[in-house]
Scaffold this motif. Structure first.
Motif, PDB file in Angstrom:
ATOM      1  N   ILE A  10       0.849  -1.186   0.080  1.00 51.08           N
ATOM      2  CA  ILE A  10       0.067  -0.120  -0.098  1.00 51.08           C
ATOM      3  C   ILE A  10       0.887   1.239   0.081  1.00 51.08           C
ATOM      4  O   ILE A  10       0.649   2.057  -0.617  1.00 51.08           O
ATOM      5  CB  ILE A  10      -0.928  -0.169   1.185  1.00 51.08           C
ATOM      6  CG1 ILE A  10      -1.886  -1.088   0.991  1.00 51.08           C
ATOM      7  CG2 ILE A  10      -1.516   1.411   1.369  1.00 51.08           C
ATOM      8  CD1 ILE A  10      -2.833  -1.261   2.223  1.00 51.08           C
ATOM      9  N   GLU A  13       2.522   1.816  -3.448  1.00 48.98           N
ATOM     10  CA  GLU A  13       1.316   2.086  -4.331  1.00 48.98           C
ATOM     11  C   GLU A  13       1.047   3.463  -4.253  1.00 48.98           C
ATOM     12  O   GLU A  13       0.840   4.253  -5.262  1.00 48.98           O
ATOM     13  CB  GLU A  13       0.108   1.256  -4.119  1.00 48.98           C
ATOM     14  CG  GLU A  13      -0.950   1.424  -5.245  1.00 48.98           C
ATOM     15  CD  GLU A  13      -1.916   2.308  -4.805  1.00 48.98           C
ATOM     16  OE1 GLU A  13      -2.381   2.894  -5.929  1.00 48.98           O
ATOM     17  OE2 GLU A  13      -2.224   2.793  -3.628  1.00 48.98           O
ATOM     18  N   VAL A  14       1.073   4.022  -3.077  1.00 51.86           N
ATOM     19  CA  VAL A  14       0.503   5.427  -2.992  1.00 51.86           C
ATOM     20  C   VAL A  14       1.792   6.120  -3.223  1.00 51.86           C
ATOM     21  O   VAL A  14       1.615   7.361  -3.916  1.00 51.86           O
ATOM     22  CB  VAL A  14       0.126   5.631  -1.385  1.00 51.86           C
ATOM     23  CG1 VAL A  14       0.344   7.278  -1.129  1.00 51.86           C
ATOM     24  CG2 VAL A  14      -1.085   4.968  -0.760  1.00 51.86           C
ATOM     25  N   THR A  17       1.667   6.650  -7.127  1.00 49.00           N
ATOM     26  CA  THR A  17       0.651   7.360  -7.324  1.00 49.00           C
ATOM     27  C   THR A  17       1.197   8.861  -7.241  1.00 49.00           C
ATOM     28  O   THR A  17       0.809   9.905  -7.885  1.00 49.00           O
ATOM     29  CB  THR A  17      -0.867   7.279  -6.805  1.00 49.00           C
ATOM     30  OG1 THR A  17      -1.079   5.890  -7.187  1.00 49.00           O
ATOM     31  CG2 THR A  17      -1.865   7.984  -7.264  1.00 49.00           C
ATOM     32  N   TYR A  39       5.595   1.203  -8.256  1.00 52.36           N
ATOM     33  CA  TYR A  39       4.533   0.251  -8.672  1.00 52.36           C
ATOM     34  C   TYR A  39       4.795  -1.061  -8.673  1.00 52.36           C
ATOM     35  O   TYR A  39       4.210  -2.088  -8.260  1.00 52.36           O
ATOM     36  CB  TYR A  39       3.873   0.790  -9.790  1.00 52.36           C
ATOM     37  CG  TYR A  39       2.629   1.997  -9.719  1.00 52.36           C
ATOM     38  CD1 TYR A  39       1.570   1.804  -8.850  1.00 52.36           C
ATOM     39  CD2 TYR A  39       2.881   2.987 -10.528  1.00 52.36           C
ATOM     40  CE1 TYR A  39       0.690   2.571  -8.652  1.00 52.36           C
ATOM     41  CE2 TYR A  39       1.691   3.879 -10.439  1.00 52.36           C
ATOM     42  CZ  TYR A  39       0.605   3.710  -9.642  1.00 52.36           C
ATOM     43  OH  TYR A  39      -0.289   4.506  -9.305  1.00 52.36           O
ATOM     44  N   SER A  42       5.601  -2.304  -5.503  1.00 48.05           N
ATOM     45  CA  SER A  42       4.211  -2.755  -4.903  1.00 48.05           C
ATOM     46  C   SER A  42       3.629  -4.184  -5.182  1.00 48.05           C
ATOM     47  O   SER A  42       3.005  -4.489  -4.418  1.00 48.05           O
ATOM     48  CB  SER A  42       3.371  -1.464  -5.217  1.00 48.05           C
ATOM     49  OG  SER A  42       1.770  -1.796  -4.611  1.00 48.05           O
ATOM     50  N   TRP A  62      -5.769  -3.331  -0.344  1.00 41.38           N
ATOM     51  CA  TRP A  62      -4.944  -2.465  -1.136  1.00 41.38           C
ATOM     52  C   TRP A  62      -5.680  -1.243  -1.980  1.00 41.38           C
ATOM     53  O   TRP A  62      -4.949  -0.336  -1.636  1.00 41.38           O
ATOM     54  CB  TRP A  62      -4.315  -3.554  -2.208  1.00 41.38           C
ATOM     55  CG  TRP A  62      -3.089  -2.776  -2.850  1.00 41.38           C
ATOM     56  CD1 TRP A  62      -1.740  -2.296  -2.672  1.00 41.38           C
ATOM     57  CD2 TRP A  62      -2.962  -2.439  -4.225  1.00 41.38           C
ATOM     58  NE1 TRP A  62      -1.171  -2.130  -3.676  1.00 41.38           N
ATOM     59  CE2 TRP A  62      -1.944  -2.196  -4.735  1.00 41.38           C
ATOM     60  CE3 TRP A  62      -4.260  -2.918  -5.188  1.00 41.38           C
ATOM     61  CZ2 TRP A  62      -1.802  -1.592  -6.059  1.00 41.38           C
ATOM     62  CZ3 TRP A  62      -3.926  -2.374  -6.581  1.00 41.38           C
ATOM     63  CH2 TRP A  62      -2.616  -1.967  -7.060  1.00 41.38           C
ATOM     64  N   SER A  63      -6.577  -1.654  -2.619  1.00 44.95           N
ATOM     65  CA  SER A  63      -7.088  -0.504  -3.386  1.00 44.95           C
ATOM     66  C   SER A  63      -8.010   0.276  -2.203  1.00 44.95           C
ATOM     67  O   SER A  63      -7.863   1.631  -2.634  1.00 44.95           O
ATOM     68  CB  SER A  63      -7.956  -1.135  -4.573  1.00 44.95           C
ATOM     69  OG  SER A  63      -8.911  -1.786  -3.950  1.00 44.95           O
ATOM     70  N   GLY A  66      -5.388   2.529  -0.373  1.00 46.18           N
ATOM     71  CA  GLY A  66      -4.673   3.269  -1.344  1.00 46.18           C
ATOM     72  C   GLY A  66      -5.609   4.467  -1.662  1.00 46.18           C
ATOM     73  O   GLY A  66      -5.298   5.786  -1.615  1.00 46.18           O
TER      74      GLY A  66
END
Length: 109
Positions: A10, A13-14, A17, A39, A42, A62-63, A66
């Motif tokens: 997580i 991923e953040v 982004t 990414y 992640s 996770w999503s 995020g």
């Protein structure tokens, strides 16, 4: 161990982004490269988390987490608008993630 791997996924991923935002449509080299690195890392941690946790829970957490973290970061760092309606729908996402997690535990997950 699965939850720790998921937490790392997580955070990465953040970070990916955020790097995407700073890359300014691939016009800035370092943030563009970092986006791919974050990414990739992640997804690697996400893959390892699947050895310990159900895919539905892993992906939802996770999503969902995020989304919440990016919305908070966008509001405070990028001064993006966060309407009451948006905040309520983000709350629905959080409730869904919690509900899925509780449901999977209740059914032997």
């Amino acid at each position: 161990m699965g939850w720790l791997l998921l937490a790392c996924a997580i955070v990465l991923e953040v970070s990916g982004t955020i790097s995407m935002k700073y890359s300014e449509s691939f016009t800035r080299l370092l943030p563009s490269i970092l986006m791919f690195v974050f990414y990739g890392a992640s997804f690697t941690f996400l893959n390892f988390a699947l050895d310990y946790l159900q895919v539905s829970v892993v992906y939802a957490v996770w999503s969902g987490v995020g989304i919440v973290l990016i919305a908070i970061f966008g509001y405070f760092v990028f001064q993006e608008k966060l309407t009451l309606s948006s905040a309520l729908w983000i709350g629905v996402i959080v409730a869904g993630v919690i509900g899925l997690n509780i449901s999977s535990k209740a059914h032997g997950g």
